[in-house]
Design a protein around this motif. Structure first.
Motif, short mmCIF file in Angstrom:
data_model
loop_
_atom_site.label_atom_id
_atom_site.label_comp_id
_atom_site.label_asym_id
_atom_site.label_seq_id
_atom_site.Cartn_x
_atom_site.Cartn_y
_atom_site.Cartn_z
N ASP A 1 -14.64 -28.01 -22.62
CA ASP A 1 -15.71 -28.86 -23.15
C ASP A 1 -15.48 -30.34 -22.84
O ASP A 1 -16.16 -31.20 -23.38
CB ASP A 1 -15.88 -28.64 -24.65
CG ASP A 1 -14.67 -29.08 -25.44
OD1 ASP A 1 -13.73 -29.62 -24.83
OD2 ASP A 1 -14.67 -28.91 -26.67
N ILE B 1 -18.33 -24.89 -19.03
CA ILE B 1 -18.69 -24.60 -20.42
C ILE B 1 -18.60 -23.10 -20.69
O ILE B 1 -18.17 -22.68 -21.77
CB ILE B 1 -20.09 -25.18 -20.77
CG1 ILE B 1 -20.27 -25.26 -22.27
CG2 ILE B 1 -21.22 -24.41 -20.13
CD1 ILE B 1 -19.37 -26.26 -22.96
N ARG C 1 -20.77 -33.83 -26.80
CA ARG C 1 -19.81 -33.49 -27.85
C ARG C 1 -19.44 -34.74 -28.63
O ARG C 1 -19.49 -35.84 -28.11
CB ARG C 1 -18.53 -32.92 -27.22
CG ARG C 1 -18.74 -31.63 -26.47
CD ARG C 1 -19.05 -30.52 -27.42
NE ARG C 1 -19.56 -29.36 -26.73
CZ ARG C 1 -19.10 -28.13 -26.93
NH1 ARG C 1 -18.13 -27.91 -27.79
NH2 ARG C 1 -19.62 -27.12 -26.29
N ASP D 1 -24.48 -28.15 -22.84
CA ASP D 1 -23.82 -28.23 -24.14
C ASP D 1 -22.58 -29.12 -24.07
O ASP D 1 -21.62 -28.90 -24.80
CB ASP D 1 -23.40 -26.84 -24.62
CG ASP D 1 -24.45 -26.25 -25.52
OD1 ASP D 1 -25.41 -26.97 -25.85
OD2 ASP D 1 -24.32 -25.08 -25.91
N LEU D 2 -22.60 -30.09 -23.17
CA LEU D 2 -21.44 -30.97 -23.03
C LEU D 2 -21.66 -32.30 -23.74
O LEU D 2 -21.03 -33.30 -23.43
CB LEU D 2 -21.11 -31.19 -21.55
CG LEU D 2 -20.45 -29.98 -20.84
CD1 LEU D 2 -20.39 -30.17 -19.35
CD2 LEU D 2 -19.05 -29.73 -21.40
#
Lengths: 372, 422
Positions: B52, B47, B79, B76-77
């Motif tokens: 991503d 990341i 998505r 933060d994966l």
């Protein structure tokens, strides 16, 4: 869930002195790695409340940053969510929030659109754990119009900064005095209310017509003989952050094992924003006793009876005693700090001596961290 | 929608050289550095490098890995398109099989990659500790018009014969591969990190689909090289550690406590993310000595901690001394214990007056090549009764009681493997 949550986080208090210059009290860092508002927010989510509105007004930047994601408290859901309402200019009104009741009244559309039958109102500046569901059950059982959560303070406590209540034998509130000079009881209001949503909307509209804006004075006090207002007594830890002393004492309470166990280890947990900081690091020459150390700290000196908040750096041969060091403070070598609160992101030079000799001293140096 | 580069992270291995630490979890799920798990490092690198979309290939004991990764929120994966996908082996119309090798695992997931139709595919393994900007590697790959780029690292010449080596010309183009040669021609070791052009990867995996135990290093890359593809070496110079053995795992943890460690977790940029629940500060009680140590959130320390790595929620009783040890998350150690050079996994419970790491060094009777380095190794959830002494090169797993320790002693080289968890 049967209730929607409202957190009153607008306030400032001059008795917080320079600590409130930077942020609303609700955004005040407490207990090492939390912010005041985390307690009300965590209580809401742990009580099964899915929808929460945070009403803020005074210096909300820090609070907004903290609430920028709702996932820490598990609110970012299709059913429910976390809303932050600051005063806005509309076609009909360009007022700031003129009081607690006005803050809710100005966002009445939010309340009108919800379907939950009840509202839990809590303030964002208290440190406590409470299952609001139990208060709600009590509220229904008592057939109350409003339930006020109360706590009996130990005898001898100065209650002049609180709302003081007196109740009859079946817990109905008979007297309510706001910040009395001489109190007739040591049972105080915790600033937590349960009320039926439609009832609240009706009362707020009536108040607004009469230009009344304060929830305690214009709703609780005025209606106490007309409506059935009940007290729900809580006996757990509850502390209101409104003065420098209460802030200091509340933090220091967390050095006691029972307080730590109650908040840190026992279910349900208190949640806060996660910042992915590395573990705390202790280098050769460090010595720590009876202190709380948060993630990201690097300790080289001596720390005693103190709290280090997140990302604090303590230089070689420093001595920190009976003090609270807020987030991201850098302390140069050989510096002595005693009975102080050091404001967040501050940089203290090497070889300094700070001591609060008659009470707690607040340090905010505004030195530049990097001299180029 | 097309992605420029996606990553495939091989996380299916057992890591048998970590002994009882990987009895119930895959190696990438083993904790590291007081709060992380090994897989956090490649995931955070992804990341931080702007990748991503990550497929994580799991096989051996995936439960802990699955719950750790979840939907990828900590990295933060999570998505709308892309993000992290856990890819276990699955049943097919014919030829249902486990992942039999690194390349075979990717071969079985060609359809996953096709979904994203990337230009490039990054192949990673989930058992290394390092911070790497894969984007820099990709820039190298593009500017050299490479078909395959292999991340390599110079190793000391005297150790070179333990590695898979590459021989490259001055432009970085690889001319020769050497697998653990007696007389190495080069000291550039392959790190097991590859960027493939997607077309090259797909074609070579299809061509080699009949190869048993198909492996990148042994089969696919030499095959591509023979076919005349441009295989390049990109030299990495930062910190990189394979934590494949108990010794290297222990060493890598101990390096974190240096004054300014070579692998620095305290840098503001290139954060390492992880999934964690403990956020509360740690408590250090009266008159305790804490030196050269890192300690995770929510720990309660009443004893001494010297030169050690302690996980979140660990509690150390009064009078206890912990030296040169790794104590993982939520393990409780009683009073007046001496814990020397030990690795104690998560959620263990150790009684009072226990001594670890006593006596002479003796060869392990369980597996001399795994339990070396004079370490005491305790598996996840083990229970150790009060008053026992444990020698070096020992292994303990399960709920043990006094009867398991003749004369209150587990001699050096001995082991106890029992059922149950605390």
């Amino acid at each position: 869930m049967k209730a929607v949550g409202i957190i009153l986080a607008g306030g400032n208090n001059s008795r917080m002195e320079s600590l409130s210059n930077k942020r609303a009290i609700a955004a005040m860092p407490v207990c090492g790695s939390y912010r005041c508002v985390d307690f009300a927010l965590s209580n809401m989510t742990n009580s099964g409340i899915k929808t929460v509105a945070v009403l803020s007004q005074y210096n909300a930047r820090s609070l907004n940053e903290h609430l920028s994601s709702s996932k820490w408290w598990d609110f970012g859901r299709k059913q429910g969510g976390l809303y932050v309402f600051t005063p806005t200019v509309t076609a009909t009104n360009s007022w700031w929030y003129r009081g607690t009741a006005d803050a809710i009244w100005q966002n009445l559309d939010f309340l009108k659109k919800r379907h939950e039958p009840y509202v839990v109102i809590a303030s964002g500046d208290c440190v406590y754990k409470l299952d609001y569901d139990k208060v709600l059950d009590y509220h229904i059982e008592k057939k109350a119009d409003i339930t006020v959560v109360c706590k009996e303070m130990p005898a001898g406590t100065d209650v002049s900064r609180f709302g003081v209540v007196r109740m009859n034998e079946e817990s109905r509130i008979t007297e309510f005095e706001e910040k009395p000079m001489v109190a007739h009881s040591n049972t105080v209001s915790c600033g937590i209310y349960v009320i039926r949503r439609r009832q609240l909307i009706e009362m707020l509209e009536k108040c607004a017509e009469e230009n009344r804006w304060n929830f305690v004075n214009d709703i609780i006090l005025r209606y106490k003989n007309l409506k059935r207002i009940y007290a729900y007594k809580t006996d757990g830890y509850w502390s209101n952050i409104s003065t420098v002393d209460s802030y200091y004492d509340t933090n220091m309470d967390f050095l006691k094992p029972d307080v730590r166990k109650y908040f840190f280890k026992d279910e349900p947990r208190i949640y806060s924003k996660q910042e992915d900081l590395p573990p705390a690091k202790y280098n050769a020459g460090s010595s720590v006793s009876n202190s709380l150390i948060s993630a990201g700290c690097i300790v080289n000196g001596k720390v005693e009876n103190s709290l280090l908040f997140k990302n604090v750096y303590v230089g070689n041969n420093c001595v920190i005693k009976n003090s609270i060091i807020l987030n991201e403070v850098y302390i140069g070598d050989n510096t002595h700090i005693e009975n102080c609160i050091v404001e967040s992101r501050d940089t203290l030079k090497a070889n300094m001596y700070y001591s609060g000799d008659d009470g707690i001293k607040i340090i905010a140096e505004h030195n530049k961290r990097y001299n180029i | 929608m097309k992605k420029e580069m996606i990553a495939m992270l091989l996380a299916g291995g057992q890591g048998s050289r970590l002994g009882v630490l990987t009895a119930d979890m895959a190696k990438p799920a083993v904790q590291f550095g007081g709060k992380y798990r090994i897989i956090d490092f490649p995931l955070s690198n992804c990341i931080n490098s702007g990748i991503d979309t990550v497929g994580v290939l799991t096989q051996y004991q995936p439960l802990r890995l699955n719950t750790h990764i979840g939907i990828g929120i900590p990295w933060d994966l999570d998505r709308n398109y892309g993000g992290v996908s856990v890819l276990p082996p699955y049943e097919k119309g014919e030829n249902s099989e486990w992942y039999t090798g690194t390349a075979n695992a990717i071969y079985q997931n060609l359809r996953f990659i096709e979904e994203y139709d990337p230009e490039y595919v990054l192949i990673l393994s989930g058992d290394h500790i390092y911070k790497m900007d894969y984007e820099v590697m990709l820039d190298f790959h593009k500017s050299h018009n490479a078909d395959i780029t292999i991340a390599t690292m110079p190793v000391p010449w005297e150790e070179a014969s333990r590695f898979g080596l590459v021989v490259a010309d001055e432009d970085g183009r690889i001319t020769e591969f050497e697998e653990k040669p007696a007389n190495p021609k080069s000291n550039l070791a392959s790190m097991g990190i590859y960027i493939f052009n997607w077309k090259t990867l797909k074609q070579s995996l299809l061509d080699k689909s009949e190869q048993p135990n198909c492996d990148f290093g042994k089969h696919v890359i030499p095959y591509c090289h023979e076919q005349g593809k441009g295989v390049y070496s990109w030299q990495f110079t930062g910190y990189w550690k394979d934590v494949g053995t108990l010794g290297s795992y222990w060493e890598a943890n101990m390096e974190l406590v240096d004054l300014v460690p070579e692998f620095n977790l305290y840098e503001e940029y290139w954060k390492i993310y992880t999934q964690y629940d403990n956020i509360e500060p740690q408590y250090i009680a009266d008159s305790t000595k804490i030196e050269r140590s890192i300690i995770g959130e929510g720990a309660e320390i009443y004893g001494e901690v010297i030169n050690s790595v302690l996980g979140a929620g660990v509690s150390i009783g009064k009078g206890t001394v912990v030296r040169d040890s790794i104590i993982m998350q939520n393990t409780k150690i009683g009073e007046n214990c001496t814990i020397d050079k030990s690795i104690v996994a998560e959620k263990c419970s150790i009684g009072d007056n226990v001594m670890f790491g006593v006596g002479e060094s003796k060869e392990s009777k369980l597996n001399a090549s795994v339990y070396a380095f004079d370490l005491v190794t305790v598996a996840e959830g083990s229970v150790i009764p009060s008053g026992v002494r444990v020698g070096k090169n020992t292994a303990i797993k399960g709920v043990t009681c006094e009867a398991d320790y003749p004369d209150h002693m587990l001699d050096g080289g001995e082991f106890i493997l029992k059922e149950g968890q605390a």
